[in-house]
Design a protein around this motif. Structure first.
Motif, short mmCIF file in Angstrom:
data_model
loop_
_atom_site.label_atom_id
_atom_site.label_comp_id
_atom_site.label_asym_id
_atom_site.label_seq_id
_atom_site.Cartn_x
_atom_site.Cartn_y
_atom_site.Cartn_z
N UNK A 149 0.75 -1.17 -0.17
CA UNK A 149 -0.03 0.12 0.21
C UNK A 149 0.83 1.18 -0.05
N UNK A 150 0.44 2.43 -0.53
CA UNK A 150 0.97 3.73 -0.68
C UNK A 150 -0.04 4.58 0.05
N UNK A 151 -0.05 4.86 1.46
CA UNK A 151 -0.85 5.83 2.11
C UNK A 151 -0.25 7.23 2.01
N UNK A 152 -1.25 8.22 1.72
CA UNK A 152 -0.50 9.80 1.62
C UNK A 152 -1.52 10.67 2.41
N UNK A 153 -1.02 11.71 2.91
CA UNK A 153 -1.56 12.48 3.93
C UNK A 153 -1.27 13.89 3.44
N UNK A 154 -2.07 14.87 3.63
CA UNK A 154 -1.71 16.29 3.51
C UNK A 154 -2.71 17.17 4.16
N UNK A 155 -2.21 18.51 4.33
CA UNK A 155 -3.31 19.39 5.15
C UNK A 155 -3.94 20.39 3.80
N UNK A 191 -7.05 17.56 7.64
CA UNK A 191 -6.13 16.55 6.88
C UNK A 191 -7.03 15.80 5.86
N UNK A 192 -6.20 15.56 4.75
CA UNK A 192 -6.81 14.71 3.38
C UNK A 192 -5.89 13.43 3.47
N UNK A 193 -6.51 12.23 3.19
CA UNK A 193 -5.84 10.92 3.07
C UNK A 193 -6.32 10.60 1.57
N UNK A 194 -5.39 9.75 1.21
CA UNK A 194 -5.66 9.03 0.03
C UNK A 194 -4.59 7.62 -0.21
N UNK A 195 -5.26 6.60 -1.04
CA UNK A 195 -4.46 5.43 -0.91
C UNK A 195 -4.36 4.83 -2.41
N UNK A 196 -3.20 4.07 -2.52
CA UNK A 196 -2.98 3.39 -3.76
C UNK A 196 -2.50 1.97 -3.30
#
Length: 244
Positions: A50-56, A96-101
């Motif tokens: 998995x590749x989980x990312x987050x950002x403000x 926060x925003x989160x997305x996954x690949x």
């Protein structure tokens, strides 16, 4: 031929109805995310990573690679299995925003998941533990037993996270609490309403001793200072031996 029809992961927050409770899915410094594992080939098999990312700021396919990488992700399980990750170390009262690949064993990456937005709680959203009511129990020449009834995580409800006990040879107040001596290894808090105690050894009973305590919850909200227990010094009533 490699099947490149890799599933876009269905990605969502865990139960938001629990937010703000003693075991919240969103806290002041963390967010718990859940998703259903995709397959290695679309909905079949087991993916590789998995590749989980987050950002403000909002995440999309164009800026996914520049968002912050979330580390220590779980290993993908068989397609259809529910998985989760608690993202910690966040800032209070922040969006926060989160997305996954996800990737298969041939190096094929899925498209970006749906985007999840969450706002961490502010400290004002928490109820701190109620103050403890201390009492002196068994006393010896070198030890003092302190007793109390456990308070909750939220006032008198739930279970606090830890206690902080302190002692001093002068009265303890809010103003000098930080300079009083920390008592090591207090017990772990029990469920609110449970009788608890702790024996402080190595006490110099030749001087008055003052004791006070706080209960602290999982978000480091501390209770008000407990009552202060005075254990009077032992009076030396034994006369010297008769001279020979």
């Amino acid at each position: 031929m490699i099947d490149r029809r890799h599933l876009v992961v269905a990605f969502a927050l865990a139960s938001l109805a629990m937010a703000g409770s003693a075991h919240a899915q969103i806290t002041m410094t963390s967010v718990r995310l859940t998703w259903t594992a995709p397959g290695d080939d679309s909905l079949s098999g087991t993916a590789a990573a998995y590749d989980l990312r987050m950002s403000t700021s909002p995440i999309d396919a164009g800026n996914f690679a520049s968002a912050t990488v979330v580390t220590s992700l779980p290993t993908p399980l068989a397609a259809g299995t529910s998985q989760s990750k608690t993202v910690t170390g966040l800032t209070a009262a922040t969006d926060y925003w989160f997305a996954l690949k996800t990737r298969d064993d041939a190096g094929n990456w899925s498209g970006i998941s749906n985007i999840v937005q969450a706002t961490t709680l502010d400290r004002s959203d928490f109820v701190r533990p109620a103050p403890l009511a201390l009492a002196a129990g068994t006393l010896t020449a070198t030890s003092v037993q302190l007793t109390w009834t456990a308070v909750g995580d939220d006032s008198l409800t739930g279970t606090a996270t830890r206690y902080e006990l302190r002692r001093s040879t002068s009265p303890i107040t809010e103003g000098n609490w930080a300079s009083a001596t920390v008592i090591a290894s207090p017990p772990t808090p029990a469920v609110a309403g449970t009788a608890q105690s702790h024996t402080v050894n190595g006490v110099n009973r030749s001087a008055d001793q003052y004791f006070a305590a706080r209960a602290i919850d999982e978000e480091d909200n501390a209770s008000a200072l407990s009552n202060v227990v005075l254990v009077p010094r032992l009076l030396d009533t034994a006369p010297p031996a008769t001279p020979a």
